[in-house]
Design a protein around this motif. Sequence first.
Motif, PDB file in Angstrom:
ATOM      1  N   GLU A 143       0.809  -1.223   0.000  1.00 13.39           N
ATOM      2  CA  GLU A 143       0.000   0.000   0.000  1.00 13.39           C
ATOM      3  C   GLU A 143       0.838   1.267   0.000  1.00 13.39           C
ATOM      4  O   GLU A 143       0.300   2.374   0.070  1.00 13.39           O
ATOM      5  N   ASN A 144       2.156   1.118  -0.087  1.00 12.41           N
ATOM      6  CA  ASN A 144       3.027   2.277   0.048  1.00 12.41           C
ATOM      7  C   ASN A 144       3.826   2.557  -1.218  1.00 12.41           C
ATOM      8  O   ASN A 144       4.190   1.636  -1.962  1.00 12.41           O
ATOM      9  N   ILE A 291      -3.801   6.288  -5.406  1.00 10.40           N
ATOM     10  CA  ILE A 291      -3.290   6.005  -4.054  1.00 10.40           C
ATOM     11  C   ILE A 291      -2.976   7.245  -3.237  1.00 10.40           C
ATOM     12  O   ILE A 291      -2.836   7.173  -2.021  1.00 10.40           O
TER      13      ILE A 291
END
Length: 296
Positions: A143-144, A291
């Motif tokens: 997620e980064n 994101i």
Amino acid sequence: MRQRLKQWGCYLIIIILLPYVVTVFLNGPSITATSHVDSTYVKVKTASGEEVKMPIEEYCIGILAREIPASYKAEALKAQAVLVRTDVYKKIKEAGSDTVLSDEFWTTKQMEDAWGVSKYSKYYDRLKKAWNETEGQVLMYGENLAVTPFFRISNGSTRDGKEALGSEDYPYLKIVDCPLDIEAEEQIQTVTIDDMDAEVTAFDTAGYVTSVRVGQENISGEEFRTTYGLASGCFTLQKYNGKLRITTRGVGHGLGMSQYTANEMAKKGKDFKEILQKFFEGTEIKEVAEILIDTE
């Protein structure tokens, strides 16, 4: 007559809207935000220390111009563009939109000085094309946004992220063999400095120096490299005719993507996604608009 005009009006509206309706039905509604994400303005610090606001595209193309030969193959330039974009947006995401970015970049004047007026347009267009053809694309690990280091030439392999950074947070930064780097013209360089009481006391698995004793003090290999302006973090020390001879292998810190190998891969028909997967195994390319949280 009025009824007939209404009918013709309805037919006209249907004709105009039909292509859009079909497109939405087949593909879903488009998201225009992703196509303009690289139009964002950012605050940057210039070489003179002045803070200015400029389009992120202009800033990042300036970084590309400074960091990678513009003569490299298109797919290598695209891979570099994704790494630069990822790094910039990671800083913005972590520090907010008011953060002042301080990575060094070339202005158009510096590009002209470095490339010559005759090649400026050609090289600038190559970098701009690489930027545009990867628009909005960044490298993610889970997620980064990934940490995306790069350098010019390895000593034959890249470094392990855990060893180089002292952290297990970068499992995608692994040792990658780069045998073609050994053939690079700048692979081995030698400099001679005034003699001193110094010796290399530790290397990492890839052969890069991690510790140097200078007198009674121990410093990191990167600190020694920076202090003496060495081409690479992979080096040996040797006493020679009352001087200290330093022999380096490769160019740069050795962590992340080797630009030289990226270019050689591009020559062999590999695309930028394959190049990035080689050096950042387990990462994914995603649209930054998907994101990034609102940093306004």
